[in-house]
Design a protein around this motif. Structure first.
Motif, PDB file in Angstrom:
ATOM      1  N   PRO B 439       0.743  -1.226  -0.135  1.00 29.67           N
ATOM      2  CA  PRO B 439      -0.167  -0.010   0.169  1.00 29.67           C
ATOM      3  C   PRO B 439       0.832   1.602  -0.090  1.00 29.67           C
ATOM      4  O   PRO B 439       0.316   2.403  -0.837  1.00 29.67           O
ATOM      5  CB  PRO B 439      -0.835  -0.166   1.324  1.00 29.67           C
ATOM      6  N   LEU B 440       2.019   1.170   0.573  1.00 27.53           N
ATOM      7  CA  LEU B 440       3.002   2.492   0.498  1.00 27.53           C
ATOM      8  C   LEU B 440       3.137   2.613  -0.802  1.00 27.53           C
ATOM      9  O   LEU B 440       3.263   3.711  -1.240  1.00 27.53           O
ATOM     10  CB  LEU B 440       3.974   2.211   1.316  1.00 27.53           C
ATOM     11  N   GLY B 441       3.685   1.654  -1.441  1.00 30.88           N
ATOM     12  CA  GLY B 441       4.112   1.871  -2.859  1.00 30.88           C
ATOM     13  C   GLY B 441       2.887   2.436  -3.826  1.00 30.88           C
ATOM     14  O   GLY B 441       3.253   3.310  -4.549  1.00 30.88           O
ATOM     15  N   ILE B 442       1.703   2.051  -3.277  1.00 31.90           N
ATOM     16  CA  ILE B 442       0.632   2.624  -4.171  1.00 31.90           C
ATOM     17  C   ILE B 442       0.419   3.998  -3.843  1.00 31.90           C
ATOM     18  O   ILE B 442       0.333   4.572  -4.730  1.00 31.90           O
ATOM     19  CB  ILE B 442      -0.712   1.725  -3.826  1.00 31.90           C
ATOM     20  N   ILE B 443       0.466   4.284  -2.503  1.00 32.44           N
ATOM     21  CA  ILE B 443       0.274   5.903  -1.919  1.00 32.44           C
ATOM     22  C   ILE B 443       1.457   6.503  -2.842  1.00 32.44           C
ATOM     23  O   ILE B 443       1.006   7.683  -3.322  1.00 32.44           O
ATOM     24  CB  ILE B 443       0.294   5.861  -0.469  1.00 32.44           C
ATOM     25  N   LEU B 444       2.570   6.212  -2.509  1.00 33.39           N
ATOM     26  CA  LEU B 444       3.538   6.980  -3.208  1.00 33.39           C
ATOM     27  C   LEU B 444       3.523   7.165  -4.638  1.00 33.39           C
ATOM     28  O   LEU B 444       3.745   8.041  -5.282  1.00 33.39           O
ATOM     29  CB  LEU B 444       5.034   6.396  -2.880  1.00 33.39           C
ATOM     30  N   GLY B 445       3.189   5.724  -5.406  1.00 33.70           N
ATOM     31  CA  GLY B 445       3.062   5.987  -6.815  1.00 33.70           C
ATOM     32  C   GLY B 445       1.982   6.962  -7.265  1.00 33.70           C
ATOM     33  O   GLY B 445       2.307   7.643  -8.144  1.00 33.70           O
ATOM     34  N   TYR B 446       0.962   6.946  -6.694  1.00 37.99           N
ATOM     35  CA  TYR B 446       0.023   7.706  -6.832  1.00 37.99           C
ATOM     36  C   TYR B 446       0.319   9.284  -6.732  1.00 37.99           C
ATOM     37  O   TYR B 446      -0.212   9.948  -7.722  1.00 37.99           O
ATOM     38  CB  TYR B 446      -1.417   7.315  -6.588  1.00 37.99           C
ATOM     39  N   ALA B 447       0.889   9.297  -5.775  1.00 38.40           N
ATOM     40  CA  ALA B 447       1.279  10.940  -5.234  1.00 38.40           C
ATOM     41  C   ALA B 447       2.171  11.334  -6.554  1.00 38.40           C
ATOM     42  O   ALA B 447       1.887  12.301  -6.971  1.00 38.40           O
ATOM     43  CB  ALA B 447       1.876  10.821  -3.949  1.00 38.40           C
ATOM     44  N   GLN B 448       3.054  10.484  -6.760  1.00 37.10           N
ATOM     45  CA  GLN B 448       3.986  11.173  -7.994  1.00 37.10           C
ATOM     46  C   GLN B 448       3.296  11.138  -9.114  1.00 37.10           C
ATOM     47  O   GLN B 448       3.416  12.068  -9.901  1.00 37.10           O
ATOM     48  CB  GLN B 448       5.093   9.940  -7.907  1.00 37.10           C
TER      49      GLN B 448
END
Lengths: 121, 514
Positions: B439-448
């Protein structure tokens, strides 16, 4: 120019990650396709001949390592990149029969994905 | 010396072969006797197990010889022998009885056999080989020789070594009248070599009147039952007597003397011989018992385990070195005192009497872990085995306890539990890492992704997206720390069908460390 787009296969059992990566790849000018597990991915490798594969390791039916080996046996030129939350897999990310071309730890930044894709395509 | 007597004419004039009745409950002995008797010509063998059975058989038909075990289930062999010698059944008193025993092997048993009027007494297994010969003697097929010691009508076997024929003859006549078998020779040296095979009970030998007489080497130590030696001297010489005593001579006769004195001296010698024989047997038995008891004592004393016994009310009776070591009480301190008062930790409810009650139901019991208290007051854990001690009359004498201090084992076990717990924690950490990182990867990815897609985003929104990314990196930092905890065990991690290579020593690990 549509046909010249490079095809990237994203394999992950988590749909959100898959969608994020596909959307990002499309945004960056590639054709992104997705598969939920290794077996489906292998079918798509045969059918669509992607130029690059980004895959999770821990997946149902066929894991990332098995997929890597199968792909490398079919066409050793296709770059395969692992993404995983199991940070420790970094140590083991290849074995004698097949070696992955890249490794990304979750959470990964989109720049690093971009960098790897640009490197191989 | 010719020891094999001549075969005498066969007296079986009545036709048919003589029957030999073997009475013994011991099937192995019966088989051995039969095997020995098979070498004897023309005999039929009947076997029974007990005395009453034997008597019942005697009523119908008298056997030529009875061979009887002393140990019988219903009566002893001596008694059967006595019963047969009573004129209850016509002719049974004429049947020679050969008593055999593996249990009674001493001169006392021989004496009882003689009183019971047995024909011979065989000590098994030593005398097993002469069973056949004894039977032939009983059947009057052979003439008895002087060394036939199994025949109880012999008082004993005497050897006389004397140059003076007249003296020798006088002695022989006197003692033969008294029931002795006599063998004669000129000198002692002639007789000694034969002793290794058959030693007589008594030896009388003459010393020359004057001059230095040298005794032959008697080698008495090598004989199982050495004879009693009597020296016949022309006159009493104190120095000579002392010298002879040192050589092993037992008694002296000074000439001239009355023939009755010979008989008396030989009887004394026989007594001495019997006494010596009994004594050596007792000594051997005592040695055996001492060895066994010393051995058991050593086993108990040197045992690493704490071994102690208690009487039925729980007072300590025996306390070994192991118990001293484990508990810290010396045997003098605790023997006779209550085991409950000394060894039970505070609040321990099961008392010695409960143990006795439990043991009466089960005989013995084992407790893998029970708490005890040392002299220092320290409470520790032992594994204990309790066994009920009872007399042959089923009286409860107390109980024995064997205990092993399991403190080191317990410490090891705790260590094992701790390490298993740690393993579980790290395993969880590994799993959590993945579950949070995704989920962290998803949050980071979408933020970027949002940041890239919305190129014309205003300053405030960009700052908000940056904060999201910063926070994700912060959580990732925490997850990396968690990763370090789990590191040591991950080497064993594998997923199905894939063998992991540990590349930790390669360049990759350096890369990871950076």
């Amino acid at each position: 120019m549509e046909t010249l787009k490079k095809k990237v296969l994203v394999v992950d059992d988590d749909e959100v990650i898959r969608d994020l990566l596909i959307n990002f790849l499309k945004f960056s000018g590639y054709e992104g396709i997705g598969a939920p597990d290794g077996q489906k991915a292998l079918e798509m490798v045969l059918a669509d001949a992607p130029d690059m594969i980004i895959t999770d390791i821990h997946m149902p039916l066929m894991n990332g390592f098995q997929l890597l080996r199968a792909v490398k046996r079919l066409n050793s030129e296709t770059p395969v990149i692992f993404i995983t939350g199991f940070a420790h897999f970094r140590r083991f990310f290849s074995d004698k029969t097949a070696r992955a071309d890249g490794f990304l730890e979750k959470p990964f930044s989109l720049e690093s994905i971009d960098g790897l894709v640009k490197k191989y395509l | 010396m010719n020891r094999s007597p001549a075969r005498i004419p066969n007296f079986e004039a009545f036709g048919g072969t003589p029957t030999i009745l073997v009475v013994s409950p011991d099937s192995e002995l019966t088989r051995a006797l039969k095997a020995e008797l098979e070498n004897t010509d023309a005999v039929t063998i009947t076997c029974v197990q007990g005395g009453h059975e034997a008597i019942a058989l005697l009523r119908d038909q008298l056997p030529a010889v009875v061979i009887c075990d002393v140990t019988l289930p219903d009566m002893d062999g001596f008694r059967l022998c006595k019963l047969m010698k009573l004129p209850l059944i016509s002719g049974s008193d004429q049947v020679p009885i050969v008593l055999v025993s593996g249990l009674y092997r001493d001169v006392l048993a021989e004496h009882v056999a003689r009183k019971a009027k047995a024909f011979a007494f065989l000590k098994l297994p030593t005398d097993l080989a002469i069973v056949g010969r004894t039977v032939e003697l009983a059947l009057h097929r052979l003439l008895p020789g002087v060394h036939e010691r199994q025949l109880v009508n012999h008082k004993g076997w005497l050897q006389v070594a004397c140059v003076d024929d007249t003296l020798a003859h006088t002695i022989t006549t006197a003692v033969e009248v008294d029931g002795w078998k006599v063998e004669r020779a000129k000198t002692l040296a002639e007789l000694v070599p034969g002793w290794t095979n058959f030693a007589p009970q008594v030896v009388l030998f003459g010393l020359p009147a004057r001059g230095n007489f040298k005794l032959p080497d008697l080698q008495l130590q090598q004989l199982e039952e050495p004879p009693t030696l009597i020296a016949i001297m022309q006159r009493a010489e104190p120095d000579r007597v002392l010298e002879l005593i040192e050589l092993g001579v037992d008694d002296f006769l000074v000439l001239p003397c009355d023939p009755a004195r010979y008989v008396e001296c030989v009887r004394d010698a026989r007594l001495k011989y019997n006494f010596r024989s009994m004594h050596s047997q007792f000594e051997a038995q005592i040695d055996k018992l001492t060895a066994v008891s010393e051995y058991l004592d050593m086993v108990i004393t040197n045992s690493h385990e704490a071994i102690f016994t208690c009487d039925p009310v729980g007072n300590v009776r025996l306390w070994n070195k192991g118990a001293e070591r484990v508990y810290g009480y010396a045997a003098e301190e605790i023997v006779g005192k209550s085991v409950d008062d000394h060894l039970d930790p505070p609040g321990f409810t099961r008392k010695a009497q409960n143990v006795v009650r439990l043991l009466q139901q089960r005989g013995s019991m084992t407790e893998p872990e029970v708490e005890r208290r040392r002299k220092s007051g320290e409470v520790f854990t032992v594994s204990a085995t309790y066994t009920l001690l009872s007399s042959p009359r089923e009286e409860v004498l107390g109980f024995s306890v064997i205990e092993r201090d399991v403190t080191p084992i317990k410490a090891l076990e705790n260590e094992r539990i701790k390490s298993a717990r740690l393993r579980a924690i790290t395993q969880t950490a590994v799993t959590a890492n993945d579950h949070i990182n995704t989920p962290l990867g998803i949050i980071l990815g979408y933020a970027q992704f949002l940041e890239m897609k919305l190129a014309t985003i205003d300053q405030q929104d960009r700052a908000a997206l940056d904060i999201i990314q910063q926070q994700v990196h912060k959580i990732k930092g925490i997850m990396n720390k968690l990763k370090l905890i789990s590191d040591p065990i991950v080497k064993n991690y594998s997923i199905e069908g894939v063998t992991m290579l540990d590349l930790s020593k390669s360049q990759l690990s350096n890369e990871a460390a950076n």
